[in-house]
Scaffold this motif. Sequence first.
Motif, PDB file in Angstrom:
ATOM      1  N   ARG A 111       0.847  -1.183   0.000  1.00  0.00           N
ATOM      2  CA  ARG A 111       0.000   0.000   0.000  1.00  0.00           C
ATOM      3  C   ARG A 111       0.893   1.248   0.000  1.00  0.00           C
ATOM      4  NH1 ARG A 111      -3.358  -3.005  -1.280  1.00  0.00           N
ATOM      5  NH2 ARG A 111      -5.470  -3.302  -0.476  1.00  0.00           N
ATOM      6  N   PRO A 112       0.376   2.391  -0.506  1.00  0.00           N
ATOM      7  CA  PRO A 112       1.170   3.621  -0.474  1.00  0.00           C
ATOM      8  C   PRO A 112       1.553   3.993   0.961  1.00  0.00           C
ATOM      9  CG  PRO A 112      -0.742   3.884  -1.905  1.00  0.00           C
ATOM     10  CD  PRO A 112      -0.930   2.599  -1.161  1.00  0.00           C
ATOM     11  N   ARG A 113       2.543   4.868   1.091  1.00  0.00           N
ATOM     12  CA  ARG A 113       2.975   5.313   2.414  1.00  0.00           C
ATOM     13  C   ARG A 113       1.867   6.106   3.099  1.00  0.00           C
ATOM     14  NH1 ARG A 113       4.783  10.681   1.578  1.00  0.00           N
ATOM     15  NH2 ARG A 113       4.967  11.179  -0.628  1.00  0.00           N
ATOM     16  N   ARG A 114       1.871   6.027   4.424  1.00  0.00           N
ATOM     17  CA  ARG A 114       0.902   6.718   5.253  1.00  0.00           C
ATOM     18  C   ARG A 114      -0.533   6.275   4.994  1.00  0.00           C
ATOM     19  NH1 ARG A 114       3.045   8.718   9.848  1.00  0.00           N
ATOM     20  NH2 ARG A 114       4.720  10.207   9.485  1.00  0.00           N
ATOM     21  N   PHE A 115      -0.702   4.981   4.713  1.00  0.00           N
ATOM     22  CA  PHE A 115      -2.051   4.445   4.511  1.00  0.00           C
ATOM     23  C   PHE A 115      -2.461   3.501   5.630  1.00  0.00           C
ATOM     24  CE2 PHE A 115      -2.865   6.511   0.659  1.00  0.00           C
ATOM     25  CZ  PHE A 115      -4.174   6.241   0.284  1.00  0.00           C
ATOM     26  N   GLY A 116      -1.864   3.670   6.806  1.00  0.00           N
ATOM     27  CA  GLY A 116      -2.299   2.909   7.970  1.00  0.00           C
ATOM     28  C   GLY A 116      -1.647   1.554   8.120  1.00  0.00           C
ATOM     29  N   LYS A 117      -0.577   1.282   7.359  1.00  0.00           N
ATOM     30  CA  LYS A 117       0.059  -0.036   7.457  1.00  0.00           C
ATOM     31  C   LYS A 117       0.637  -0.275   8.849  1.00  0.00           C
ATOM     32  CE  LYS A 117       2.910   0.604   3.997  1.00  0.00           C
ATOM     33  NZ  LYS A 117       2.515   1.969   3.566  1.00  0.00           N
ATOM     34  N   THR A 118       1.390   0.706   9.346  1.00  0.00           N
ATOM     35  CA  THR A 118       2.043   0.537  10.651  1.00  0.00           C
ATOM     36  C   THR A 118       1.011   0.438  11.771  1.00  0.00           C
ATOM     37  OG1 THR A 118       4.008   1.708   9.877  1.00  0.00           O
ATOM     38  CG2 THR A 118       3.689   1.561  12.263  1.00  0.00           C
ATOM     39  N   LEU A 119      -0.034   1.254  11.707  1.00  0.00           N
ATOM     40  CA  LEU A 119      -1.082   1.196  12.733  1.00  0.00           C
ATOM     41  C   LEU A 119      -1.789  -0.156  12.713  1.00  0.00           C
ATOM     42  CD1 LEU A 119      -2.728   2.556  14.939  1.00  0.00           C
ATOM     43  CD2 LEU A 119      -4.176   3.557  13.160  1.00  0.00           C
ATOM     44  N   ASN A 120      -2.055  -0.688  11.534  1.00  0.00           N
ATOM     45  CA  ASN A 120      -2.707  -1.991  11.443  1.00  0.00           C
ATOM     46  C   ASN A 120      -1.795  -3.112  11.940  1.00  0.00           C
ATOM     47  OD1 ASN A 120      -5.165  -1.104  10.555  1.00  0.00           O
ATOM     48  ND2 ASN A 120      -4.910  -1.728   8.434  1.00  0.00           N
ATOM     49  N   ALA A 147       2.073   1.996  -7.601  1.00  0.00           N
ATOM     50  CA  ALA A 147       2.207   1.326  -6.307  1.00  0.00           C
ATOM     51  C   ALA A 147       2.384   2.327  -5.177  1.00  0.00           C
ATOM     52  CB  ALA A 147       3.393   0.363  -6.335  1.00  0.00           C
ATOM     53  N   SER A 148       3.064   3.437  -5.474  1.00  0.00           N
ATOM     54  CA  SER A 148       3.348   4.446  -4.447  1.00  0.00           C
ATOM     55  C   SER A 148       2.186   5.392  -4.214  1.00  0.00           C
ATOM     56  CB  SER A 148       4.592   5.258  -4.848  1.00  0.00           C
ATOM     57  OG  SER A 148       5.710   4.411  -5.026  1.00  0.00           O
TER      58      SER A 148
END
Length: 562
Positions: A43-52, A364-365
């Motif tokens: 997923r693009p950066r700042r799309f909630g990956k780390t929070l998920n 992708a970005s």
Amino acid sequence: MRVVGIGHQDFSRLIQNNYFYIDKTEFIREWWENGDLVTLIARPRRFGKTLNMSMLEQFFSVSYAGQKELFEGLSVWKDERYQELQGTFPVISLSFANVKETNYANARRKICQILEDLYADHAFLLKSEVLEEPDQAFFRRITVDMGDTEATMAIHHLSKYLSRYYGKKVIILLDEYDTPMQEAFMYGYWQELTEFIRSMFNSSFKTNPYMERAVLTGITRVSKESIFSDLNHLKVVTTTSNQYAECFGFTEKEVFLALEEFSLADRKEEVKTWYDGFTFGDKRDIYNPWSVINYLAERKPGAYWANTSSNSLIGKLVREGTGNMKECFERLLQGGSIRTLMDEQIVFSMLEHDEDAVWSLLVASGYMKVKSLNIRMYETGEWENEYELELTNFEVRMVLRRMVRNWFARAKADYNDFVKALLLGDVEAMNEYMNRVALETFSSFDTGKHPAKSEPERFYHGFVLGLMVELAGRYALTSNRESGFGRYDVMLEPLKEGEDAFILEFKVFQPKREQDLQDTVKAALAQIEEKNYTAGLLAKGISQERIRCYGFAFQGKTVLIG
């Protein structure tokens, strides 16, 4: 009304402080019930990956077994089976987000530091009875200065130790797996790093009998041949996949409900224009969550995404790209679209010589989106996907305009003075400032891997993009288009009556045909006249006396304008 906390990536902190949060716990249930052994989500950066990923860790980890209140009232908690599942697995969680080094030695050392810290967090294992003497010796060898054998096997062995201790297989979570990959490509140590990472991933995710399941997140799907060659069981979820389509990013319904909560219901169209446009699988109208959250906090639009992390790789590829690529960017920045073949699997080694690979990276970005898809069929029965691409939304357009401006940051004052001199018709000043700009920025447009004769083209196409950005709203810029009996390099057509129009012809000094740069300038001006480049402007009612023509002659970093 909840408080909008900016930058929080720890799930428990958001919940415990009742900060603004849109419930994405359905991701837990969907991922668990899909049953995939190793899942890679791009997923693009700042799309909630780390929070998920934080949410996954705190849901499954035995370290959070007594904190069921984190999930009470959220979607996943409605299913009693998941109430019983919470806090029942050992979890190994790590991130490569900070591995942004300029050489292999430092990148490897940073990864080793992450592994050392991971082992320090599990130092209680040394006091347990599950580690035999050889295990204890290996555990203590996990330091920043460890060898490749220990480093590449560290996650595998920690999985074994935790599995013994808890009597259950482990869940492994690796966030931003591809950050080191992008830096390695940028700074020329790709081959060394991929060999190291491939060995680590093989032992961690392929030959690891102590692993229950794993999730990796990143921006790109790095080619299988580079680091995933042994992971035949890898489930890849990209922006075109239907799985987890609504788990990352905000849906339109979620955004509009948030605007109502913050008494901003009358701003829906503004927010849609700025931050909508992402498509995951068949789900359209996905919004950039980072930007929406910042909008709620600031209560005004802005290019918030631009300030989240470096755009250096994208900027480098476009800046050093061919004239054709920069012409495509002209169309995109002016609201147009391009057609290209595309493969979601990013092969970093192809980025410098395959434009299709660059467009794939941009999709992708999150900078571009698919507008339409056409399947090309050939007589042989083979087929290819041709995509029509456009910029994702208004915010992305602002981000890319800023990127172009940054190309000339070292010569910003001279660049601005050149534009002023151009509009005033001050040729002497144009020459002075243009030469300063070329001296400062010329080499940054050269990849160093192409013949020197291509350098001026790369530079002046970048220069044209800069003109287009600086004069947006005042002039419509086109380049290398048909007009009269030939092709001109740049045309600036005024958007208001009474303004002058410009035709700029660029030529590289040809020593076999020309004595000096004065001859090159004359040749450029003669071509404008011979090819009747003014025809298009005259047809639109712009008088001849309001059309200014200039020849730009290049010889290395020296420019002469006449």
